[in-house]
Motif scaffolding. Structure first.
Motif, PDB file in Angstrom:
ATOM      1  N   ALA A  22      27.929  47.568  45.369  1.00 36.67           N
ATOM      2  CA  ALA A  22      29.050  48.386  44.902  1.00 36.67           C
ATOM      3  C   ALA A  22      29.475  47.961  43.506  1.00 36.67           C
ATOM      4  N   GLY A  23      29.807  48.932  42.662  1.00 40.49           N
ATOM      5  CA  GLY A  23      30.226  48.581  41.313  1.00 40.49           C
ATOM      6  C   GLY A  23      30.931  49.721  40.607  1.00 40.49           C
ATOM      7  N   LEU A  24      31.872  49.357  39.755  1.00 41.77           N
ATOM      8  CA  LEU A  24      32.615  50.324  38.949  1.00 41.77           C
ATOM      9  C   LEU A  24      32.570  49.915  37.481  1.00 41.77           C
ATOM     10  N   MET A  25      32.825  50.881  36.604  1.00 40.82           N
ATOM     11  CA  MET A  25      33.026  50.583  35.186  1.00 40.82           C
ATOM     12  C   MET A  25      34.348  51.211  34.757  1.00 40.82           C
ATOM     13  N   LEU A  41      53.969  45.316  26.418  1.00 38.82           N
ATOM     14  CA  LEU A  41      52.572  45.573  26.783  1.00 38.82           C
ATOM     15  C   LEU A  41      52.434  45.721  28.290  1.00 38.82           C
ATOM     16  N   MET A  42      51.775  46.781  28.725  1.00 39.17           N
ATOM     17  CA  MET A  42      51.560  47.024  30.148  1.00 39.17           C
ATOM     18  C   MET A  42      50.285  46.328  30.619  1.00 39.17           C
ATOM     19  N   GLU A  43      50.289  45.946  31.858  1.00 36.19           N
ATOM     20  CA  GLU A  43      49.118  45.287  32.439  1.00 36.19           C
ATOM     21  C   GLU A  43      47.940  46.253  32.476  1.00 36.19           C
ATOM     22  N   ALA A  44      46.737  45.737  32.258  1.00 32.60           N
ATOM     23  CA  ALA A  44      45.521  46.548  32.362  1.00 32.60           C
ATOM     24  C   ALA A  44      45.129  46.644  33.834  1.00 32.60           C
ATOM     25  N   VAL A  45      45.799  47.540  34.553  1.00 37.99           N
ATOM     26  CA  VAL A  45      45.634  47.639  36.008  1.00 37.99           C
ATOM     27  C   VAL A  45      44.195  47.983  36.383  1.00 37.99           C
ATOM     28  N   GLU A  46      43.593  48.913  35.645  1.00 38.29           N
ATOM     29  CA  GLU A  46      42.226  49.307  35.970  1.00 38.29           C
ATOM     30  C   GLU A  46      41.268  48.131  35.838  1.00 38.29           C
ATOM     31  N   ALA A  47      41.510  47.255  34.862  1.00 42.96           N
ATOM     32  CA  ALA A  47      40.646  46.085  34.677  1.00 42.96           C
ATOM     33  C   ALA A  47      40.649  45.216  35.931  1.00 42.96           C
ATOM     34  N   GLY A  48      41.825  45.067  36.546  1.00 37.22           N
ATOM     35  CA  GLY A  48      41.907  44.293  37.777  1.00 37.22           C
ATOM     36  C   GLY A  48      41.102  44.920  38.900  1.00 37.22           C
ATOM     37  N   LYS A  49      41.105  46.253  38.960  1.00 36.79           N
ATOM     38  CA  LYS A  49      40.334  46.944  39.993  1.00 36.79           C
ATOM     39  C   LYS A  49      38.835  46.709  39.802  1.00 36.79           C
ATOM     40  N   ILE A  50      38.378  46.718  38.542  1.00 41.02           N
ATOM     41  CA  ILE A  50      36.962  46.469  38.255  1.00 41.02           C
ATOM     42  C   ILE A  50      36.570  45.078  38.742  1.00 41.02           C
ATOM     43  N   ASP A  52      38.128  43.344  41.048  1.00 44.97           N
ATOM     44  CA  ASP A  52      38.244  43.331  42.511  1.00 44.97           C
ATOM     45  C   ASP A  52      36.974  43.852  43.176  1.00 44.97           C
ATOM     46  N   VAL A  53      36.453  44.962  42.675  1.00 47.40           N
ATOM     47  CA  VAL A  53      35.270  45.571  43.300  1.00 47.40           C
ATOM     48  C   VAL A  53      33.997  44.820  42.916  1.00 47.40           C
ATOM     49  N   ASN A  54      33.780  44.657  41.606  1.00 47.81           N
ATOM     50  CA  ASN A  54      32.499  44.135  41.139  1.00 47.81           C
ATOM     51  C   ASN A  54      32.292  42.657  41.430  1.00 47.81           C
ATOM     52  N   LEU A  55      33.350  41.864  41.308  1.00 51.81           N
ATOM     53  CA  LEU A  55      33.213  40.421  41.496  1.00 51.81           C
ATOM     54  C   LEU A  55      33.779  39.958  42.834  1.00 51.81           C
ATOM     55  N   LYS A  56      35.058  40.237  43.069  1.00 51.26           N
ATOM     56  CA  LYS A  56      35.658  39.799  44.328  1.00 51.26           C
ATOM     57  C   LYS A  56      34.950  40.442  45.521  1.00 51.26           C
ATOM     58  N   LYS A 105      30.229  41.171  35.701  1.00 53.13           N
ATOM     59  CA  LYS A 105      28.794  40.938  35.923  1.00 53.13           C
ATOM     60  C   LYS A 105      28.382  39.530  35.503  1.00 53.13           C
ATOM     61  N   HIS A 106      29.052  38.967  34.479  1.00 56.64           N
ATOM     62  CA  HIS A 106      28.854  37.542  34.197  1.00 56.64           C
ATOM     63  C   HIS A 106      29.290  36.723  35.406  1.00 56.64           C
ATOM     64  N   GLY A 107      30.377  37.161  36.052  1.00 54.47           N
ATOM     65  CA  GLY A 107      30.849  36.472  37.245  1.00 54.47           C
ATOM     66  C   GLY A 107      29.847  36.504  38.380  1.00 54.47           C
ATOM     67  N   VAL A 108      29.153  37.624  38.544  1.00 49.40           N
ATOM     68  CA  VAL A 108      28.145  37.731  39.602  1.00 49.40           C
ATOM     69  C   VAL A 108      27.001  36.747  39.357  1.00 49.40           C
ATOM     70  N   ILE A 109      26.594  36.599  38.098  1.00 45.94           N
ATOM     71  CA  ILE A 109      25.553  35.619  37.772  1.00 45.94           C
ATOM     72  C   ILE A 109      26.033  34.214  38.114  1.00 45.94           C
ATOM     73  N   GLY A 110      27.276  33.893  37.730  1.00 45.06           N
ATOM     74  CA  GLY A 110      27.836  32.582  38.059  1.00 45.06           C
ATOM     75  C   GLY A 110      27.934  32.366  39.553  1.00 45.06           C
ATOM     76  N   LEU A 111      28.298  33.411  40.285  1.00 46.99           N
ATOM     77  CA  LEU A 111      28.382  33.337  41.744  1.00 46.99           C
ATOM     78  C   LEU A 111      27.031  32.990  42.352  1.00 46.99           C
TER      79      LEU A 111
END
Length: 227
Positions: A22-25, A41-50, A52-56, A105-111
């Motif tokens: 599973a993955g999002l961009m 400045l507002m939080e980059a909410v969508e970045a957190g979702k990416i 959450d899905v791609n790494l977490k 995706k860098h996180g997935v490599i580290g994982l």
């Protein structure tokens, strides 16, 4: 995910192969500085979702898979199961500007790297497939221009074949298979073997001795949680 593993084991007896795919961009730029009515400045909410899905999500899937497989009997190749994590060339080369996706995706490599010690102890194979450009929904914004440049592209079948081959190969452990324009190359072992060249002999020696220290110690000693 828990239900998926539970029902799979109930139906088939055990889980042999898991692919975390599973993955999002992001659809917004990470540095699009959106402000609220007060100019904050507002939080980059969508970045957190990416993330959450791609790494977490990948971390959770890997953990569930290893927990499920650790009780499997050894197969003829001496493994209890096979796990393939889907990363990207963006896990190695991060110059496209999609900050959240590249970071995940860098996180997935580290994982994958961080999981090898336990995976080997449990006789579970953990590998990565890292596709280059593949025409899908997340690349639809530039797929036609990619063709116009005459650049080679994967097909989804190319990537699927690499995943199947990697998941079934008895000698794949800790490998990362890059799929680029119908070519498949192992890059993680190649990167490791070139470490001395790009670090230099002195730092390579320090890193090697440090690695031996942690191996002799039985692993990294986790700090106690602060009260």
């Amino acid at each position: 995910m828990q239900n998926l593993f539970r029902e799979t084991k109930k139906t088939f007896g055990q889980v042999d192969i898991v692919v975390a795919n599973a993955g999002l961009m992001e659809s917004k730029g990470f540095f699009d500085f959106e402000e609220d009515e007060q100019g904050e400045l507002m939080e980059a909410v969508e970045a957190g979702k990416i993330i959450d899905v791609n790494l977490k999500g990948t971390m959770n899937t890997l953990r569930m898979a290893m927990h499920s497989m650790k009780s499997n009997p050894l197969d003829l190749d001496g493994a209890r199961g096979s796990i393939v994590l889907i990363a990207s060339t963006s896990g190695y080369f991060g110059g496209t500007g999609v900050v959240s996706y590249v970071s995940s995706k860098h996180g997935v490599i580290g994982l994958a790297r961080a999981s090898q010690t336990v995976a080997q102890q449990l006789s579970i194979r953990v590998n990565v497939v890292a596709p280059f450009f593949t025409p899908t929904h997340i690349t639809s914004g530039y797929s036609e221009k990619w063709k116009d440049y005459g650049l080679p592209a994967n097909t989804t079948a190319d990537v699927a074949n690499a995943i199947v081959t990697t998941s079934m190969h008895p000698e794949r452990q800790g490998h990362s298979m890059m799929v680029a324009g119908n070519l498949v190359r192992e890059i993680e072992v190649a990167r490791t073997s070139a470490t001395k060249d790009w670090l230099g002999v002195e730092i390579f020696d320090i890193m090697t001795r440090g690695g031996k220290f942690f191996n002799d110690l039985g692993g990294y000693t986790l700090p106690k949680a602060r009260s």
